[in-house]
Design a protein around this motif. Structure first.
Motif, PDB file in Angstrom:
ATOM      1  N   LEU A  37      21.044  15.977  -0.282  1.00 49.09           N
ATOM      2  CA  LEU A  37      19.898  15.895  -1.186  1.00 49.09           C
ATOM      3  C   LEU A  37      20.326  15.916  -2.648  1.00 49.09           C
ATOM      4  CD1 LEU A  37      17.308  18.263   0.582  1.00 49.09           C
ATOM      5  CD2 LEU A  37      17.709  15.815   0.935  1.00 49.09           C
ATOM      6  N   ALA A  38      21.237  16.842  -3.003  1.00 50.39           N
ATOM      7  CA  ALA A  38      21.680  16.925  -4.398  1.00 50.39           C
ATOM      8  C   ALA A  38      22.465  15.686  -4.819  1.00 50.39           C
ATOM      9  CB  ALA A  38      22.524  18.179  -4.615  1.00 50.39           C
ATOM     10  N   SER A  39      22.992  14.944  -3.869  1.00 47.34           N
ATOM     11  CA  SER A  39      23.759  13.728  -4.177  1.00 47.34           C
ATOM     12  C   SER A  39      22.852  12.525  -4.444  1.00 47.34           C
ATOM     13  CB  SER A  39      24.693  13.400  -3.004  1.00 47.34           C
ATOM     14  OG  SER A  39      23.941  13.226  -1.804  1.00 47.34           O
ATOM     15  N   LEU A  40      21.549  12.682  -4.202  1.00 48.96           N
ATOM     16  CA  LEU A  40      20.611  11.594  -4.450  1.00 48.96           C
ATOM     17  C   LEU A  40      20.350  11.454  -5.948  1.00 48.96           C
ATOM     18  CD1 LEU A  40      18.074  12.416  -1.593  1.00 48.96           C
ATOM     19  CD2 LEU A  40      19.585  10.415  -1.685  1.00 48.96           C
ATOM     20  N   PRO A  41      19.978  10.259  -6.413  1.00 48.07           N
ATOM     21  CA  PRO A  41      19.724  10.084  -7.850  1.00 48.07           C
ATOM     22  C   PRO A  41      18.552  10.934  -8.321  1.00 48.07           C
ATOM     23  CG  PRO A  41      19.020   8.141  -6.599  1.00 48.07           C
ATOM     24  CD  PRO A  41      19.792   8.991  -5.657  1.00 48.07           C
ATOM     25  N   GLY A  42      18.731  11.580  -9.453  1.00 42.61           N
ATOM     26  CA  GLY A  42      17.670  12.358 -10.073  1.00 42.61           C
ATOM     27  C   GLY A  42      17.432  11.849 -11.485  1.00 42.61           C
ATOM     28  N   LYS A  43      16.257  11.321 -11.748  1.00 43.25           N
ATOM     29  CA  LYS A  43      15.986  10.688 -13.035  1.00 43.25           C
ATOM     30  C   LYS A  43      15.086  11.538 -13.929  1.00 43.25           C
ATOM     31  CE  LYS A  43      16.424   6.008 -11.128  1.00 43.25           C
ATOM     32  NZ  LYS A  43      15.775   4.692 -10.949  1.00 43.25           N
ATOM     33  N   ASN A  44      14.665  12.700 -13.375  1.00 41.86           N
ATOM     34  CA  ASN A  44      13.778  13.590 -14.144  1.00 41.86           C
ATOM     35  C   ASN A  44      12.560  12.844 -14.672  1.00 41.86           C
ATOM     36  OD1 ASN A  44      15.554  15.868 -13.898  1.00 41.86           O
ATOM     37  ND2 ASN A  44      16.889  14.864 -15.396  1.00 41.86           N
ATOM     38  N   SER A  45      11.989  12.000 -13.827  1.00 41.82           N
ATOM     39  CA  SER A  45      10.846  11.193 -14.259  1.00 41.82           C
ATOM     40  C   SER A  45       9.572  12.018 -14.439  1.00 41.82           C
ATOM     41  CB  SER A  45      10.587  10.071 -13.256  1.00 41.82           C
ATOM     42  OG  SER A  45      10.456  10.599 -11.951  1.00 41.82           O
ATOM     43  N   ALA A  46       9.489  13.151 -13.718  1.00 47.08           N
ATOM     44  CA  ALA A  46       8.354  14.079 -13.851  1.00 47.08           C
ATOM     45  C   ALA A  46       7.016  13.354 -13.756  1.00 47.08           C
ATOM     46  CB  ALA A  46       8.450  14.841 -15.170  1.00 47.08           C
ATOM     47  N   GLU A  47       6.900  12.452 -12.783  1.00 40.39           N
ATOM     48  CA  GLU A  47       5.663  11.705 -12.617  1.00 40.39           C
ATOM     49  C   GLU A  47       4.553  12.587 -12.060  1.00 40.39           C
ATOM     50  OE1 GLU A  47       7.124   7.178 -11.607  1.00 40.39           O
ATOM     51  OE2 GLU A  47       7.201   8.689 -10.026  1.00 40.39           O
ATOM     52  N   ASN A  48       3.338  12.154 -12.268  1.00 44.23           N
ATOM     53  CA  ASN A  48       2.191  12.798 -11.646  1.00 44.23           C
ATOM     54  C   ASN A  48       1.271  11.701 -11.129  1.00 44.23           C
ATOM     55  OD1 ASN A  48       0.488  14.744 -10.714  1.00 44.23           O
ATOM     56  ND2 ASN A  48       0.324  15.836 -12.661  1.00 44.23           N
ATOM     57  N   PHE A  49       0.345  12.075 -10.258  1.00 40.95           N
ATOM     58  CA  PHE A  49      -0.569  11.063  -9.740  1.00 40.95           C
ATOM     59  C   PHE A  49      -1.652  10.744 -10.772  1.00 40.95           C
ATOM     60  CE2 PHE A  49      -2.349  15.142  -8.256  1.00 40.95           C
ATOM     61  CZ  PHE A  49      -3.671  15.041  -8.705  1.00 40.95           C
ATOM     62  N   VAL A  50      -2.274   9.594 -10.588  1.00 39.73           N
ATOM     63  CA  VAL A  50      -3.389   9.181 -11.448  1.00 39.73           C
ATOM     64  C   VAL A  50      -4.685   9.530 -10.716  1.00 39.73           C
ATOM     65  CG1 VAL A  50      -4.568   7.241 -12.538  1.00 39.73           C
ATOM     66  CG2 VAL A  50      -2.056   7.307 -12.462  1.00 39.73           C
ATOM     67  N   PRO A  51      -5.531  10.383 -11.285  1.00 38.21           N
ATOM     68  CA  PRO A  51      -6.771  10.777 -10.603  1.00 38.21           C
ATOM     69  C   PRO A  51      -7.680   9.578 -10.324  1.00 38.21           C
ATOM     70  CG  PRO A  51      -6.322  12.230 -12.456  1.00 38.21           C
ATOM     71  CD  PRO A  51      -5.365  11.076 -12.572  1.00 38.21           C
ATOM     72  N   THR A  52      -8.437   9.705  -9.275  1.00 39.97           N
ATOM     73  CA  THR A  52      -9.385   8.663  -8.896  1.00 39.97           C
ATOM     74  C   THR A  52     -10.508   8.567  -9.928  1.00 39.97           C
ATOM     75  OG1 THR A  52      -8.943   9.149  -6.571  1.00 39.97           O
ATOM     76  CG2 THR A  52     -10.931   7.879  -7.060  1.00 39.97           C
ATOM     77  N   LYS A  53     -10.823   7.368 -10.338  1.00 41.11           N
ATOM     78  CA  LYS A  53     -11.911   7.165 -11.302  1.00 41.11           C
ATOM     79  C   LYS A  53     -13.248   6.953 -10.598  1.00 41.11           C
ATOM     80  CE  LYS A  53      -8.868   5.084 -14.774  1.00 41.11           C
ATOM     81  NZ  LYS A  53      -8.552   3.849 -15.552  1.00 41.11           N
ATOM     82  N   PHE A  54     -13.211   6.353  -9.430  1.00 37.97           N
ATOM     83  CA  PHE A  54     -14.449   6.021  -8.717  1.00 37.97           C
ATOM     84  C   PHE A  54     -15.150   7.276  -8.203  1.00 37.97           C
ATOM     85  CE2 PHE A  54     -16.596   5.189  -4.664  1.00 37.97           C
ATOM     86  CZ  PHE A  54     -17.525   4.235  -5.057  1.00 37.97           C
ATOM     87  N   ARG A  55     -16.485   7.290  -8.297  1.00 34.70           N
ATOM     88  CA  ARG A  55     -17.301   8.366  -7.749  1.00 34.70           C
ATOM     89  C   ARG A  55     -18.403   7.743  -6.878  1.00 34.70           C
ATOM     90  NH1 ARG A  55     -13.497  10.320  -9.793  1.00 34.70           N
ATOM     91  NH2 ARG A  55     -13.381  12.100 -11.218  1.00 34.70           N
ATOM     92  N   ARG A  56     -18.633   8.352  -5.736  1.00 39.09           N
ATOM     93  CA  ARG A  56     -19.716   7.870  -4.879  1.00 39.09           C
ATOM     94  C   ARG A  56     -21.071   8.244  -5.480  1.00 39.09           C
ATOM     95  NH1 ARG A  56     -17.306   9.441   1.120  1.00 39.09           N
ATOM     96  NH2 ARG A  56     -15.650   7.863   1.134  1.00 39.09           N
ATOM     97  N   LYS A  57     -22.100   7.534  -5.072  1.00 31.46           N
ATOM     98  CA  LYS A  57     -23.442   7.760  -5.612  1.00 31.46           C
ATOM     99  C   LYS A  57     -23.976   9.119  -5.169  1.00 31.46           C
ATOM    100  CE  LYS A  57     -24.537   2.818  -5.431  1.00 31.46           C
ATOM    101  NZ  LYS A  57     -25.374   1.791  -4.765  1.00 31.46           N
ATOM    102  N   ASP A  58     -24.534   9.848  -6.106  1.00 34.51           N
ATOM    103  CA  ASP A  58     -25.128  11.145  -5.800  1.00 34.51           C
ATOM    104  C   ASP A  58     -26.644  10.984  -5.735  1.00 34.51           C
ATOM    105  OD1 ASP A  58     -25.436  13.816  -5.284  1.00 34.51           O
ATOM    106  OD2 ASP A  58     -25.272  14.446  -7.383  1.00 34.51           O
ATOM    107  N   THR A  59     -27.109  10.126  -4.831  1.00 32.78           N
ATOM    108  CA  THR A  59     -28.532   9.883  -4.622  1.00 32.78           C
ATOM    109  C   THR A  59     -28.805   9.804  -3.130  1.00 32.78           C
ATOM    110  OG1 THR A  59     -28.207   7.484  -4.690  1.00 32.78           O
ATOM    111  CG2 THR A  59     -28.750   8.577  -6.774  1.00 32.78           C
ATOM    112  N   PHE A  60     -30.038   9.985  -2.745  1.00 35.12           N
ATOM    113  CA  PHE A  60     -30.397   9.859  -1.333  1.00 35.12           C
ATOM    114  C   PHE A  60     -30.216   8.413  -0.884  1.00 35.12           C
ATOM    115  CE2 PHE A  60     -33.556   8.580   1.848  1.00 35.12           C
ATOM    116  CZ  PHE A  60     -33.133   9.372   2.898  1.00 35.12           C
ATOM    117  N   GLN A  61     -29.554   8.256   0.250  1.00 34.59           N
ATOM    118  CA  GLN A  61     -29.400   6.933   0.858  1.00 34.59           C
ATOM    119  C   GLN A  61     -29.582   7.051   2.358  1.00 34.59           C
ATOM    120  OE1 GLN A  61     -26.023   4.380  -0.594  1.00 34.59           O
ATOM    121  NE2 GLN A  61     -25.356   6.291  -1.529  1.00 34.59           N
TER     122      GLN A  61
END
Length: 940
Positions: free
Chosen positions: A733-757
């Motif tokens: 594991l320590a021999s694998l490349p480490g780029k210190n990219s420190a990425e994070n996920f991008v939160p979801t922008k879409f929201r479902r409708k909050d109305t009666f259906q």
């Protein structure tokens, strides 16, 4: 002739000399297989048999079983379905537990209906399942009282019988569909000429609606008697106490005065090959099956020689299935998957050799031809030494794992062998004897005798061909004539011998230059250690003694497909599962299968919505192989368009008619509706989406996601050797490349409708519906709210079962579930779902919502609150002694930035959870803005 006799004598001598009992004494072929000395087997004067075993995992719990050696095969024409109906009635009123009291009491002590408390009815037996606490004398006593009541104290009141009719009819309704319709065609051929073809345990709608009270009482009085019963008790309690309980509760049951003979119903032989072809417009999957039924009744495995024969058959199955796996991984796979085995049929009295394959709708004849050819290939040429050696290694490795974990086996995994020792006289020598005897017998088994088994398996008589699949435009239906022509052509077809190509001895031929460990920290309270590697990666491990031969593995790095553009996501979503099908390090999937023979190790990479992940497990002895596989998945994932195309072909075959199934169609349509306007919604896989998948782009994105090991966190839980773990981590594991990219996920922008259906989706021809009611709301995350919404799901499930199942008789099963997620945004979800009759949808939806309103208005009763809390505590007590629980919580705490110590504070959190907290979340979030999805048949 003289040389042949000498050869036979030598083989026989080798066989005898190779068999010892592990203690140096000789075990001869005719010697009987012993009964495991760890289990006490006894019989009461009234004929009831019992099995008792002390086992400390899990702590303070005993698994009880009541086994009745009678099922639907014993029913008269007036009793069709009543063996199964009788099983239901044992939960609806006994001498000591009135209707609903039994489930109510068990819930109060943490035993969940369905998940823990359960039962099943088959053709030949009925089995009741009851786990009970063993550390409380009162609860233990009541547990044995319950199974005694099941045995002879069921009240069978007219009111209770009528009330349960609706529930069982709903269970029958759930089973309606393409599979049930096709089974009506295939079962009479598979079980030709036998009672088994006429006694499906669910029974018939007509009889369930019209049977008399005396019909079910007669079944109970005839077949529920001590000479046809066994009681099994396995768990954390001394044998003497359990035996005392059995004797005090069951010795007083009187023998039947004029017992009806418990017949054994045969499966008659037939000279011709029977062919059953069934097609249905709603069939989701296509399958072919070849069944060679024995000409003789199922032999009892009684002696050492019998056990040796079972090993030969086990090896045969491993060998033929390895070949079928290779065929499935070929460039043009003839089936999605295929397998063969020798074993039981629906009839207890008859075994069969069977070959089965799932195919595309258009490829049934190709799949049938493939399994027939593989059987014929073995018949002509047998097996080869290399594949034989691999099969022996695999068999022994599996057995060794069981042996190593012999003192860590859960009680509920021990009871089944005792059930079938009673019902079918299957041997129960114990894993110590099995492991020792197998090691001694394996060297005596010759390659030729395994290959020769096929000559006893294959025959034209007692043969049944079963073909099931969709009836749809563009798919030509198979004829009996075509099948018979294929069967004849196989006999003279040109079939080449199997080619066994050797693979290299090492997974990694050159080891990478090792990295190092730069920091270590330990949480002594939890026994968890984390160290940081020189490339930035982190490794967390917890050494446990829950299993002797198990190490679980997980890893993740934030990002996943959330970092893909909308176009990249859609182009790769259904390609990602095929990436690993190319193999690693220059070894194909088939090569990997050969290399792994005798090893207990599994590693799976995955790119999820918000992280890239690994999951896997290994026996401690194979942990280095796991590390090597992880290293290669980072650095040397093969790129093989042919392997990818093979995988996609199988996926498309699997999906060929999926949307014809009403349930799959319903789920697909709900997803489409709720994700309207979501540019990143990929939905259910389809053939068209598979065809549009971009392998090159998926491979490129995989390389990007796994280019940086430095932001990965690796987890190991189990029987870990710390010194080995650190060495492997530094090397691989320590021999694998480490780029210190420190990425994070991008939160979801879409929201479902909050109305009666409200959406009604029409699909299918059967009179069956499905209902889903759901709420969703974005709220700030709060740990107490999360616990309250989950507890609301548990409470509401209890109330819905009482109302919709017990009071209304309108459903077989119903459930509610709540959750508050932190990824990718704080989102509360709650749902209620149940199947029912179309005519009852409106009434049951109103009743379900009525139960929600009751909680909102009146709150949660102390009794229901206590049930939920006790259920949580009982489950947590067991979970804390499992590797799976620890690793999943360690990963979750890291991913969601939770305090890992919180998992140890459940009791305090439950003490702090009040009925008003549950009422409050119901009032706040289960409002009028809910989504109602209803599946209705097209005829409505």
């Amino acid at each position: 002739m003289k040389n042949m006799l000498l050869c036979i004598l030598c083989v026989g001598l080798q066989y005898v000399q190779g068999q010892t009992d592990g203690m140096g004494s000789m075990a001869l072929p005719e010697e009987n297989i012993p009964i495991d000395p760890n289990v006490k087997v006894g019989q009461l004067d009234n004929g009831l048999t019992y099995y008792i075993r002390n086992n400390g995992k899990p702590e303070d719990k005993v698994e009880l079983r009541l086994v009745v050696n009678a099922g639907s095969i014993m029913e008269t024409e007036r009793q069709l379905g009543l063996a199964h109906f009788m099983e239901h009635m044992n939960f609806n009123g006994t001498k000591n537990f009135e209707k609903n009291d039994l489930v109510d009491y068990l819930q109060s002590i943490g035993v969940k209906f369905g998940a823990d408390l359960n039962a099943y009815t088959s053709f030949d037996e009925t089995v009741y399942i009851l786990p009970i606490p063993s550390d409380d004398p009162e609860k233990l006593e009541k547990g044995f009282q319950i199974i005694e009541d099941w045995a002879h104290n069921t009240t069978l009141s007219e009111e209770a019988i009528d009330g349960e009719r609706g529930v069982v009819l709903e269970e029958l309704r759930i089973r309606l569909g393409a599979e049930e319709r096709m089974q009506k065609v295939t079962l009479p051929k598979m079980m030709y000429g036998s009672r088994y073809a006429e006694r499906l345990p669910i029974g018939t709608k007509e009889n369930l609606e019209n049977f008399s009270y005396d019909d079910v009482r007669d079944y109970y009085n005839t077949w529920y008697r001590p000479d046809l019963m066994a009681v099994i008790a396995v768990g954390d309690l001394d044998v003497a106490t359990m035996e005392g309980k059995i004797k005090s509760h069951f010795s007083g049951i009187e023998k039947a005065k004029n017992p009806v003979e418990r017949k054994s119903y045969e499966l008659p032989n037939h000279e011709e090959t029977l062919i059953a072809i069934a097609a249905d417009s709603e069939a989701a999957f296509s399958r072919v099956q070849v069944m060679y039924k024995d000409r003789f009744e199922t032999p009892v495995v009684k002696t050492v020689g019998d056990y040796r024969e079972s090993l030969v058959k086990n090896l045969f199955s491993t060998l033929i299935n390895n070949r079928l796996d290779e065929l499935g991984n070929s460039a043009k796979p003839p089936f999605v998957f295929g397998y063969s085995y020798y074993g039981g049929t629906y009839a207890r009295t008859k075994n069969a050799y069977q070959s089965i394959a799932q195919t595309s709708p258009e490829g049934q004849m190709d799949g049938l031809k493939a399994v027939l050819e593989e059987n014929e290939r073995v018949k002509r040429y047998g097996f080869q030494a290399g594949e034989f050696d691999r099969a022996k290694k695999s068999l022994l490795a599996r057995l060794e794992k069981r042996y190593n974990d012999r003192d860590k086996q859960e009680s509920n995994r021990m009871v089944n062998p005792y059930i079938y020792h009673y019902l079918e006289n299957q041997p129960i020598p114990g894993i110590e004897w099995e492991y020792s005897m197998t090691k001694n017998l394996l060297p005596t088994i010759q390659l030729e005798e395994i290959g020769n088994l096929i000559n006893t398996f294959l025959h034209d008589d007692n043969r049944v061909i079963v073909i099931t699949g969709p009836e749809k435009e563009g798919v030509q239906q198979i004829s009996e004539e075509a099948v018979r022509a294929l069967l004849e052509s196989i006999k003279t077809a040109e079939i080449a011998p199997y080619k066994d190509e050797a693979v290299r001895a090492e997974l990694m031929e050159t080891l990478p230059p090792a990295g190092s460990i730069t920091a270590t920290e330990t949480n002594k309270k939890l026994g968890v250690t984390t160290f940081t590697l020189s490339n930035g990666a982190k490794v967390t491990f917890k050494k446990t003694d829950f299993k002797n031969d198990e190490v679980l593995f997980e890893a993740f790095s934030p990002g996943g497909t959330s970092l893909y553009s909308d176009e990249e996501l859609k182009a790769t979503a259904f390609a990602n599962s095929g990436l690993s099908q190319a193999g690693i390090g220059g070894l194909s999937l088939t090569d990997m299968g050969k290399f792994m023979s005798g090893k207990i190790v599994r590693v799976t990479p995955r790119i999820g919505s918000f992280s890239e992940n690994f999951s896997g497990s290994a026996a401690p002895k194979d942990l280095e192989t796991l590390f090597q596989m992880v290293h290669l998945y980072f650095t040397s994932l093969n790129k093989d368009p042919e392997a990818f195309a093979s995988h996609m072909t199988k996926q498309k075959s699997f999906l060929g008619n999926l949307m014809a199934n009403p349930q799959f169609y319903f789920q697909d349509q709900l997803g489409e509706i709720q994700n309207e306007g979501n540019p990143r919604y990929t939905g259910f896989p389809t053939v068209e989406k598979m065809d549009a998948s971009d392998y090159d782009l998926a491979y490129q994105k995989y390389q990007e996601r796994f280019a940086d090991a430095g932001d990965f966190h690796f987890y190991f839980v189990g029987n870990v050797d710390e010194t080995e773990l650190k060495s492997f981590a530094a090397t691989y594991l320590a021999s694998l490349p480490g780029k210190n990219s420190a990425e994070n996920f991008v939160p979801t922008k879409f929201r479902r409708k909050d109305t009666f259906q409200k959406h009604i989706i029409k699909k299918g021809t059967d009179p069956k519906s499905n209902v889903r009611i759901s709420w969703e709301e974005e709220i700030p995350y709060d740990g107490k709210t999360e616990m309250a919404i989950k507890a609301l799901g548990e409470v509401l499930t209890i109330k819905l079962v009482e109302k919709l199942r017990e009071d209304e008789g309108g459903v077989y099963g119903v459930g509610a579930r709540g959750n508050l997620s932190k990824i990718s945004f704080s989102n509360l979800t709650f749902s209620i779902s149940f199947p029912c009759g179309p005519e009852n949808v409106d009434k049951l939806v109103a009743a379900a919502l009525g139960e929600v309103e009751k909680i909102k208005k009146d709150g949660v009763s102390p009794a229901d609150m206590a049930k939920v809390k006790e259920t949580y505590l009982v489950k947590r007590k067991e979970d804390l002694k499992t590797n799976k629980f620890w690793i999943s919580n360690m990963v979750k705490a890291d991913q969601e930035k939770r305090n890992l110590m919180g998992m140890m504070q459940l009791e305090a959190k439950l003490d702090n959870l009040k009925p008003k907290d549950i009422q409050k979340v119901a009032q706040q979030y289960l409002d009028e803005n809910y989504f109602l999805g209803i599946l209705m048949p097209e005829t409505e």
